[in-house]
Motif scaffolding. Structure first.
Motif, mmCIF file in Angstrom:
data_model
loop_
_atom_site.group_PDB
_atom_site.id
_atom_site.type_symbol
_atom_site.label_atom_id
_atom_site.label_comp_id
_atom_site.label_asym_id
_atom_site.label_seq_id
_atom_site.Cartn_x
_atom_site.Cartn_y
_atom_site.Cartn_z
ATOM 1 N N GLN A 16 40.394 42.679 34.807
ATOM 2 C CA GLN A 16 39.699 43.742 35.546
ATOM 3 C C GLN A 16 40.620 44.348 36.614
ATOM 4 O O GLN A 16 40.691 45.563 36.771
ATOM 5 C CB GLN A 16 38.434 43.181 36.203
ATOM 6 N N LEU A 17 41.334 43.503 37.323
ATOM 7 C CA LEU A 17 42.251 43.983 38.350
ATOM 8 C C LEU A 17 43.417 44.754 37.731
ATOM 9 O O LEU A 17 43.866 45.765 38.276
ATOM 10 C CB LEU A 17 42.795 42.808 39.176
ATOM 11 N N SER A 18 43.884 44.299 36.585
ATOM 12 C CA SER A 18 44.984 44.998 35.903
ATOM 13 C C SER A 18 44.563 46.403 35.487
ATOM 14 O O SER A 18 45.354 47.355 35.562
ATOM 15 C CB SER A 18 45.438 44.200 34.675
ATOM 16 N N GLN A 19 43.300 46.535 35.049
ATOM 17 C CA GLN A 19 42.785 47.865 34.702
ATOM 18 C C GLN A 19 42.734 48.767 35.930
ATOM 19 O O GLN A 19 43.117 49.943 35.878
ATOM 20 C CB GLN A 19 41.397 47.735 34.080
ATOM 21 N N LYS A 20 42.282 48.208 37.040
ATOM 22 C CA LYS A 20 42.202 48.989 38.289
ATOM 23 C C LYS A 20 43.602 49.399 38.758
ATOM 24 O O LYS A 20 43.831 50.560 39.130
ATOM 25 C CB LYS A 20 41.496 48.150 39.363
ATOM 26 N N ILE A 21 44.541 48.461 38.720
ATOM 27 C CA ILE A 21 45.918 48.751 39.141
ATOM 28 C C ILE A 21 46.536 49.807 38.228
ATOM 29 O O ILE A 21 47.209 50.734 38.687
ATOM 30 C CB ILE A 21 46.763 47.457 39.133
ATOM 31 N N GLY A 22 46.288 49.675 36.922
ATOM 32 C CA GLY A 22 46.795 50.653 35.960
ATOM 33 C C GLY A 22 46.241 52.043 36.232
ATOM 34 O O GLY A 22 46.955 53.049 36.121
ATOM 35 N N PHE A 23 44.961 52.108 36.598
ATOM 36 C CA PHE A 23 44.319 53.389 36.913
ATOM 37 C C PHE A 23 44.992 54.039 38.119
ATOM 38 O O PHE A 23 45.325 55.237 38.104
ATOM 39 C CB PHE A 23 42.831 53.155 37.182
ATOM 40 N N PHE A 24 45.233 53.261 39.167
ATOM 41 C CA PHE A 24 45.875 53.802 40.364
ATOM 42 C C PHE A 24 47.308 54.264 40.064
ATOM 43 O O PHE A 24 47.754 55.312 40.543
ATOM 44 C CB PHE A 24 45.894 52.765 41.487
ATOM 45 N N GLU A 25 48.014 53.488 39.276
ATOM 46 C CA GLU A 25 49.393 53.862 38.921
ATOM 47 C C GLU A 25 49.408 55.151 38.099
ATOM 48 O O GLU A 25 50.262 56.023 38.298
ATOM 49 C CB GLU A 25 50.065 52.730 38.146
#
Length: 773
Positions: free
Chosen positions: A410-419
C-alpha cells in the motif's frame, strides 16, 4: 577517464604558459577587428592583469613609467593593479610619491579614483574631459563605468560610443558595451560585444564568462559548464569572484538536477564528482553525490558523503531526509529524529494552537520508544511516520515487521503515485500546453496506474471555478479529490496559476493554525509546509523554490514554505558576521548594507549566544523564526487586501479604482499589491528591525554581478523594475521623511517607541493605495 582529464588539463596549462612566454603581444583575431594599439609593455600589462598576475603587470608598468612618467594609461593601469592586489604598502607609498610629481589635474584625477567610487566623481571627470581632451579615452572609460555604477545607462552608452567612434575595436570599450547591454538585459548584444573584445585581446577572461552566462540564460547548462571548465584550464591563475563561483555552482546544480529527474544515475554520479572537484565543501553536491550512490546501491559510500555534507551544513533538508532514512535502516531511531528536529521551528511545531502538534508529539514519542526487538514499538513508529506523511520512512520500518507485506504494498503504491505526480508536473512545466481539465485527467490516469482511488474528474463547474478563482481550496478540498487524498497524507496541495501556467505545489505540513487578529477584525488560517514533493512552476523554472509563501484568493489564509527560507550554516555565519560588524569583502560598504547590519544587530540584541558551537543552532532557530514571521505577515497583508476585489462581481468599483490609479499597467498593478502586503507586514511584525533589514537588503542588488544578472534575465525584468525592489525603495523614501533629520542612516538609532510611531505613520500614509479604506 580521470587520467585522461588530467592530461588535457596539463596540456591546457602548458599551452597557456607557452603562449604567455612566446610573447604576450601576439594576438589571434578573426574578422576585420584589430586591437586598440597600445605600446607593447602596456598591452602585456593589461593581459597580465586579466589573468591576475598583478606583480608581473606592476613590474612592466614601473619599467614603462621610467621612460614615460606622465603616461596616463600606464598610471591608471598601475593604480588598478595596486588596488587589486592588497598588502603592498611600499608600492602604494611609491605610487603616492609618483603622484606628487604629476601636474595638478592628473594628480587630482588619480587621487579621486583611489579614494572613492567612480560614480561619486562624475562631475569632476566631466570637467576634466573638457580640460584635457588628450586624456579622453581614459576618462571616457571611467565615466562609462561610473554611469553604469550609478545606473544612468543612456549616459554610459554615450561615453562608450565616443570611444568606439575613435577606436572601433578597443577591447576594453567592447567589454564596457557588453556590461551596458547586460544591464538592459539584451543578452545577444552583450555576447556579441564580448566576442569582439576577445578577438582584440584573447587574454580577456570576462568574454568566456559571458559565453557561460549566455548559455545559462538559454537553459543550456551542460554547454555553460564547458565554458566554465575552459576558463579553469586556460586561466589557472585567475581568481574567480564570488559571483562567478556562484554562477558555476548554479550551472552544476541545474544540470545535476536534470540528470536526477531523468534518473540518469551514472551520468549524475560522474557530474556530481566533477562538481565536488570544483567545490569540495559544497553540501548540495555532496548530497547529490550520495543520492546517486544510493540509487546505484552503494550505501556505504553514500553514508560517508552524507555525513560529510552534514558537517558543512547540518540544516540542509535533502541531506537530513536521506540521512534520516539511512539511520532508520540501521535502527538508529533517536538520532534519526534528532537530526530532523534540529532543523524545524520547534516552538511552532509543538505550539498548543497547532492542530498538527499531536501527531508530531506522537512521532517523537514513537521514535524514543522504538526498539528493534519489539515489533509493537516498530508498528507504532511506522504508523506515526505515515501519519506525518513520511511514507518512505514508514515503509523502511514496516520492512522490519514480519507479516506487514500488505502495508508495504500500500505504501509503495502511494510513493509511486507521488513520484509519478512529480514526473508529470516536471514534464508539463517544460511544455505548458495543458489546460486545467487535461491536468486533472492526467492526474486521474496516474492515480489509476498506482491503484489510488480519486473521484475528481474534469467538469464545467470546476473549470468555471478555476477561471474565476484560479486555485483549489487547500483548507476545504472536495471529498475524494486529489487535495482531500493529500490532506489525509498530511500534505497540502496548492493548485493555482502562475505566469499563465497551471501549477501545483505539494508539501508536507508542519503546522496548521487558526488565527484571530482582533485589531484588524480578521480571521484566517496559516499552513507551514516543508519537504516539497512537487514544486510550483516558478520554483521549477528558477531552479529553486523561490515562492516563500502564497495567499489564497479565497482569503481564507496562506502557506509559508519552510524549505524555501531555511538558511544554511554558511548563511547563519554570514548573518553573525554582519551583526558583529566583521568586515565582509564580498559585500560593498554602502549605506544600505551598513544600516541593514545595524538593524540586524538590533533584532538579535536580546539573544544570549554562548561562545560554543551551540550558538549556531540558537541563531538558526531565531533566524528561522524571523523568516517565518516576515513571510507570514506579508501574506497576511494579501489576505486582508483581497476581499477588496473578490468576488469580482461585487467589487467592480474597487477594481476599476485600483486599475485607474495603476494606469492599467501590469507592472504597477503587481507593485501595488506587493506594496500593500509589504507595508502591512512591516507595520504588524513582531520583529520590525529584522523586517527592515530584509527590505534594505533588497536595495543592495549587485548590479555588477554577471551571474546575478542571469537570475534577473530568468525573472524577465531588470532589478530596478522589480515590484519588490520598487516597494522597498518607496517604503524607505517615506520612512526617511518621518525621521527627525530626514536621513535614513539615523533609523537604527531611533528608540522602539519612536519606531512604532514611524511605522504607524507609514501604515496611515499607505491608506491611499489600499483603496478600500
Amino acid at each position: 577517464m580521470r587520467k585522461l582529464l588530467s592530461f588535457y588539463r596539463l596540456s591546457g596549462y602548458c599551452c597557456f604558459f607557452c603562449f604567455f612566454l612566446c610573447g604576450c603581444s601576439l594576438l589571434f583575431v578573426t574578422g576585420n577587428c584589430y586591437p586598440h594599439p597600445l605600446p607593447n609593455a602596456l598591452e602585456t600589462a593589461i593581459r597580465c592583469m586579466e589573468v591576475h598576475q598583478f606583480q608581473e603587470a606592476k613590474n612592466l608598468l614601473m619599467a614603462f613609467l621610467k621612460s614615460s612618467p606622465h603616461s596616463i594609461d600606464a598610471l591608471l593601469l598601475y593604480q588598478d593593479a595596486i588596488s587589486r592586489e592588497p598588502g603592498n604598502d611600499k608600492e602604494k607609498q611609491d605610487f603616492q610619491q609618483r603622484l606628487a610629481s604629476q601636474e595638478a589635474n592628473l594628480q587630482s584625477y588619480l587621487l579621486s579614483r583611489q579614494k572613492s567610487r567612480l560614480s561619486q566623481k562624475i562631475q569632476e571627470m566631466e570637467v576634466l574631459l573638457l580640460q584635457k581632451p588628450s586624456w579622453h579615452l581614459a576618462i571616457h572609460q571611467d565615466l562609462a563605468k561610473a554611469y553604469l555604477e550609478s545606473k544612468e545607462y543612456s549616459k554610459a552608452r554615450e561615453h562608450i560610443k565616443a570611444i568606439l567612434e575613435e577606436e572601433p575595436c578597443m577591447p576594453q570599450a567592447h567589454i564596457l558595451y557588453s556590461w551596458y547591454f547586460l544591464h538592459v538585459l539584451d543578452w545577444n548584444q552583450a555576447l556579441s560585444h564580448a566576442r569582439i573584445a576577445k578577438q582584440g585581446n584573447p587574454y580577456l577572461v570576462k568574454p568566456y564568462f559571458f559565453e557561460a552566462a549566455s548559455e545559462m540564460v538559454q537553459g543550456n547548462y551542460f554547454s555553460s559548464l564547458q565554458w566554465f571548465k575552459k576558463i579553469r584550464i586556460l586561466f589557472p591563475s585567475y581568481k574567480w569572484d564570488q559571483d562567478e563561483e556562484l554562477g558555476c555552482q548554479s550551472a552544476f546544480w541545474r544540470e545535476i538536477s536534470s540528470l536526477k529527474r531523468q534518473k540518469l544515475w551514472n551520468s549524475g554520479l560522474a557530474l556530481s564528482q566533477e562538481a565536488l572537484e570544483f567545490f569540495p565543501k559544497q553540501s548540495l553536491f555532496l548530497t547529490y553525490h550520495a543520492e546517486f550512490l544510493l540509487a546505484l546501491n552503494q550505501k556505504k559510500e553514500a553514508e560517508e558523503f552524507l555525513a560529510k555534507s552534514l558537517t558543512y551544513n547540518p540544516y540542509h533538508l535533502s541531506t537530513v531526509q536521506l540521512y534520516r532514512r539511512m539511520l532508520l535502516e540501521k535502527d538508529c531511531y533517536p538520532k534519526a529524529f534528532e537530526i530532523w528536529e534540529r532543523i524545524v521551528p520547534k516552538k511552532l511545531l509543538y505550539h498548543d494552537e497547532n492542530s498538527l502538534s499531536p501527531i508530531y508529539k506522537s512521532l517523537k514519542d514513537a521514535f524514543q520508544k522504538a526498539n528493534t526487538a519489539n515489533a509493537e514499538s516498530l508498528c507504532s513508529l511506522a504508523k506515526a511516520l505515515e501519519s506525518v506523511g513520511w511514507e518512505i520512512e514508514a515503509r523502511i520500518v514496516y520492512q522490519k515487521i514480519p507479516g506487514s507485506e500488505a502495508k508495504q504494498k500500500q505504501l509503495s503504491q502511494k510513493i509511486g503515485f507521488f513520484e509519478d505526480l512529480e514526473t508529470f508536473f516536471s514534464a508539463y512545466y517544460d511544455t505548458g500546453i495543458l489546460n486545467i481539465a487535461q491536468v486533472i485527467s492526467y492526474i486521474n490516469k496516474i492515480a489509476k496506474k498506482n491503484q489510488i482511488s480519486l473521484t475528481t474528474y474534469p467538469s464545467q463547474e470546476f473549470s468555471s471555478y478555476f477561471v474565476l478563482v484560479r486555485e483549489a481550496d487547500p483548507f476545504d478540498p472536495k471529498p475524494g479529490s486529489l487535495g482531500d487524498y493529500l490532506l489525509q497524507a498530511n500534505k497540502v496541495l496548492d493548485l493555482g496559476n502562475n505566469y499563465g501556467h497551471i501549477d501545483a505545489r505539494i508539501m508536507n505540513r508542519l503546522s496548521l493554525r487558526k488565527h484571530n487578529l482582533a485589531e484588524e477584525n480578521l480571521q484566517y488560517q496559516s499552513i507551514l509546509g516543508d519537504e516539497t514533493l512537487v514544486d510550483n512552476y516558478l520554483g521549477y523554472q528558477s531552479g529553486s523554490s523561490k515562492v516563500a509563501g502564497r495567499a489564497f484568493l479565497s482569503s481564507k489564509g496562506f502557506y509559508v514554505a519552510l524549505d524555501t527560507i531555511r538558511p544554511s550554516l554558511g548563511a547563519i555565519k554570514y548573518l553573525y558576521a554582519r551583526m558583529k560588524a566583521i568586515p565582509l569583502p564580498s559585500k560593498p560598504d554602502n549605506s544600505y548594507s551598513t544600516i541593514a547590519n545595524d538593524l540586524l544587530a538590533q533584532s538579535f540584541r536580546h539573544i544570549p549566544l554562548p561562545e560554543t558551537q551551540e550558538k549556531w543552532d540558537i541563531l538558526y532557530q531565531e533566524f528561522l523564526a524571523r523568516q517565518i514571521e516576515t513571510v507570514h505577515k506579508h501574506e497576511l497583508g494579501h489576505v486582508k487586501d483581497f476581499p477588496c476585489f473578490l468576488p469580482l462581481y461585487q467589487n467592480w468599483d474597487n477594481l476599476f479604482t485600483m486599475l485607474w490609479r495603476s494606469q492599467f499597467s501590469p507592472e504597477k498593478i503587481h507593485t501595488r499589491f506587493e506594496s500593500v502586503a509589504e507595508i502591512f507586514g512591516l507595520t504588524h511584525s513582531q520583529y520590525p528591525h529584522y523586517y527592515l533589514s530584509q527590505l534594505l537588503d533588497r536595495l543592495d542588488v549587485d548590479f555588477s554581478g554577471l551571474f546575478e544578472l542571469v537570475h534577473w534575465a530568468w525573472y524577465g525584468t531588470p532589478p530596478e523594475k522589480d515590484p519588490y525592489y520598487q516597494t522597498a525603495k518607496k517604503i524607505f523614501q517615506d520612512i526617511s521623511q518621518f525621521l527627525p533629520q530626514k536621513t535614513l542612516s539615523t533609523l537604527p538609532s531611533v528608540s522602539e517607541k519612536e519606531l512604532e510611531i514611524i511605522l504607524k505613520k507609514l501604515y496611515k500614509k499607505s491608506k491611499y493605495i489600499r483603496v478600500c479604506e
